[in-house]
Design an enzyme around this catalytic site. Structure first.
Site, PDB file in Angstrom:
ATOM      1  N   GLU A  83     -70.772 122.085 -30.734  1.00 25.48           N
ATOM      2  CA  GLU A  83     -72.255 122.655 -29.707  1.00 25.48           C
ATOM      3  C   GLU A  83     -71.641 124.263 -29.730  1.00 25.48           C
ATOM      4  OE1 GLU A  83     -73.229 119.124 -26.336  1.00 25.48           O
ATOM      5  OE2 GLU A  83     -71.842 120.533 -25.962  1.00 25.48           O
TER       6      GLU A  83
HETATM    7  C1  ACM Z   1     -68.744 117.461 -26.913  1.00 24.89           C
HETATM    8  O1  ACM Z   1     -69.555 116.123 -25.875  1.00 24.89           O
HETATM    9  N1  ACM Z   1     -70.012 119.065 -26.898  1.00 24.89           N
HETATM   10  C2  ACM Z   1     -68.104 116.776 -27.796  1.00 24.89           C
END
Ligand code: ACM
Length: 542
Positions: free
Chosen positions: A331
């Site tokens: 992310e």
């Molecule tokens: C995640 O759940 N961002 C690895």
């Protein structure tokens, strides 16, 4: 006559299938009679498993209330009855394998290695009556059914993750959790130590990481995720605390894999040292985040920042002996890089076409640092963006994790299965409306993941050849803690689902059976309950 012997054999086979062992061993065969465990039972041990013997004695003492005598094998001290702990590296078992033989004359645990002895003692503890059972108050005598267990783990990585960035938990809480992981033969504790909302590990060269980055000004209260409680919140682990926890885990055959999440999820660090972020973009104003979600602040791919990352990894590797170091990678929004003149210049120089290429460039630089320190990089799915670093292991999490796992394994990379849709323990165990009816503090991020669904998970995805499937080195459950403000809530989300994951990770797939698991779990719940674990109720039988 023959028939009655057969019936008897069947009966004892049924009886031995019932001990409340989780995870269920690979093979179990019934013997005749039982071993009479008593206050006088001692432990005789091979000198190479002295620590395992000592910790087993401590566990027996806390279970039974009396201290067993422990003696080294070569000393000819007579014991009224004994549990023997031995090593035999010629056993035809995997690492961590063991045999447990219990009969009227005694109990013997033979480990392929010290880990095997450890796992054998964990099985023995579960074969005894749980804490609080009447026998421990009265006679202190309990029968262990005569049996032979031949056991080894299915996967080498049997992991449990915990996010201490969104909420911080004390060193004692972490140690207590490691005890439970060890109880169920997990061998990896994935410690997610840094987040946008808090940096939790002391780094001596960069004191502001904790002076500034470990504290935030506010937290969304339960029940209103888009608001602020206005209360300062924070905490971090000193290096001394970390050393102690790492050693504690190692004695229990749990490896701690630390995670420093980069280049995204870095707002707390960037608030402490703004020069390591994309400081050349308009409106740059990093702070330790006070809301959940994905935030735009990413590390800048500059030489100054890489020197910082290398310094942090140097201190991290001095604290954590784990071969694997988790560098996150998930992310990481590309917006700031796209706006940054410095990143644009880098892209031109290095021939990087887009944000994914920059991400790949970043991760490959970090892999080289870890390589130079003799460690291996593991990261979330997104380290695939722009191409995987050559020796990276992928922790597959998005959706059912199949896509990234299959693609990575086919490219020759090891993978760990940690799917959001199956093993994220920040999802509800019971229907959302039932949980919220109990109070706002039962809120979770969302999703519905009851224990039978967790149990049914099969980590090896379809579409891999037997050779490719060997790249699936393990399985892991995740505890993201946005909606776990205190340890009681962590326990509520983790227990008893973690028992299901233990069995997925250890027991051969063809031995798994939910009804059997569910009935063995009743015995295990007594251990949790006696220890005051704030576990969730099980769903009503269907
Ligand atoms: C995640 O759940 N961002 C690895």
């Amino acid at each position: 006559m023959k028939e009655s012997i057969l019936a008897l054999a069947l009966l004892s086979a049924v009886a031995v299938a019932e001990p409340s062992l989780i995870p269920l061993p690979k093979e179990m065969a019934a013997g005749g009679g039982e071993f009479a465990f008593s206050g006088g039972t001692g432990i005789r041990f091979d000198k190479d498993v002295a620590k395992e013997a000592e910790l087993f004695a401590v566990a027996l003492e806390s279970l039974t209330g009396s201290t067993p005598k422990i003696v080294r094998e070569e000393l000819r001290i007579l014991l009224p009855s004994e549990i023997r702990l031995d090593l035999d590296d010629s056993l035809p078992l995997k690492e961590g394998g063991y045999m447990l033989e219990a009969g009227p004359k005694g109990v013997k645990v033979t480990g392929k290695d010290a880990a095997g002895v450890w796992y054998g003692t964990r099985s023995l503890l579960q074969l005894l009556p749980p804490p609080g059972a009447g026998v421990w108050k009265d006679s202190k005598e309990a029968g262990i059914p005569a049996l032979t267990i031949t056991d080894e783990p299915r996967f080498g990585w049997r992991g449990m993750h915990l996010d201490v960035g969104r909420h911080f938990f004390s060193a004692d809480e972490i140690k207590g959790f490691i005890d439970w992981l060890a109880f169920h033969k997990f061998n990896v504790f994935h410690w997610h130590l840094t987040e946008d909302q808090g940096w939790r590990i002391e780094i001596k060269k960069y004191p502001k990481l904790t002076e500034v980055g470990a504290f935030r000004d506010s937290t969304p209260p339960y029940g209103n995720r888009n608001s602020d409680d206005g209360k300062r919140y924070g905490g971090f682990y000193t290096q001394d605390q970390i050393k102690e926890i790492v050693a504690y885990a190692a004695e229990r055959h749990v490896t701690i894999v630390p995670e420093i999440d980069m280049p995204g999820h870095m707002a707390a660090a960037i608030a402490a040292y703004p020069q390591f972020g994309n400081s050349d973009i308009p409106g740059y104003a990093p702070k330790v985040m006070t809301r959940w979600g994905v935030h735009p602040y990413t590390l800048a791919p500059t030489e100054e920042t890489f020197a910082f990352v290398d310094d942090v990894l140097t201190e991290l590797c001095a604290l954590f002996p784990s071969t694997y170091i988790h560098i996150g990678g998930d992310e990481a929004p590309k917006d700031q890089w796209e706006k940054s003149p410095r990143v644009k210049a880098l892209m031109e120089k290095e021939g990087l076409k887009n944000g994914h290429d920059v991400q790949s460039y970043f991760i490959k630089r970090v892999e080289k640092m870890l390589d130079a320190k003799g460690r291996k990089l593991v990261g979330w799915d997104e380290i695939r963006e722009g191409g995987l670093a050559p020796s990276a292991t992928v922790m597959c999490w998005q959706g059912d994790a199949v896509h990234s796992a299959v693609a990575s394994a086919k490219e020759g990379h090891d993978v760990i299965m940690a799917p959001n849709q199956r093993l994220y323990f920040d999802h509800y165990q019971h229907p959302e409306k039932d949980e919220l009816a109990k109070g706002l503090e039962f809120e979770t991020i969302g999703g519905f993941r009851p224990i039978d669904n967790v149990y049914a998970y099969e980590p090896v995805p379809q579409g891999l050849s037997p050779e490719e499937a060997k790249h699936v080195i393990g399985v892991q459950a995740q505890l993201w803690t946005e909606y776990m403000h205190d340890w009681k809530k962590v326990e509520y989300m983790a227990f008893p689902r973690l028992a299901a994951v233990a069995e997925i990770a250890w027991t051969p797939a063809d031995r798994k059976n939910y009804d059997s698991f569910r009935s063995r779990l009743d015995g295990i719940l007594k251990f949790y309950d006696a220890a005051g674990v704030n576990r969730a109720e099980l769903p009503a039988a269907k």
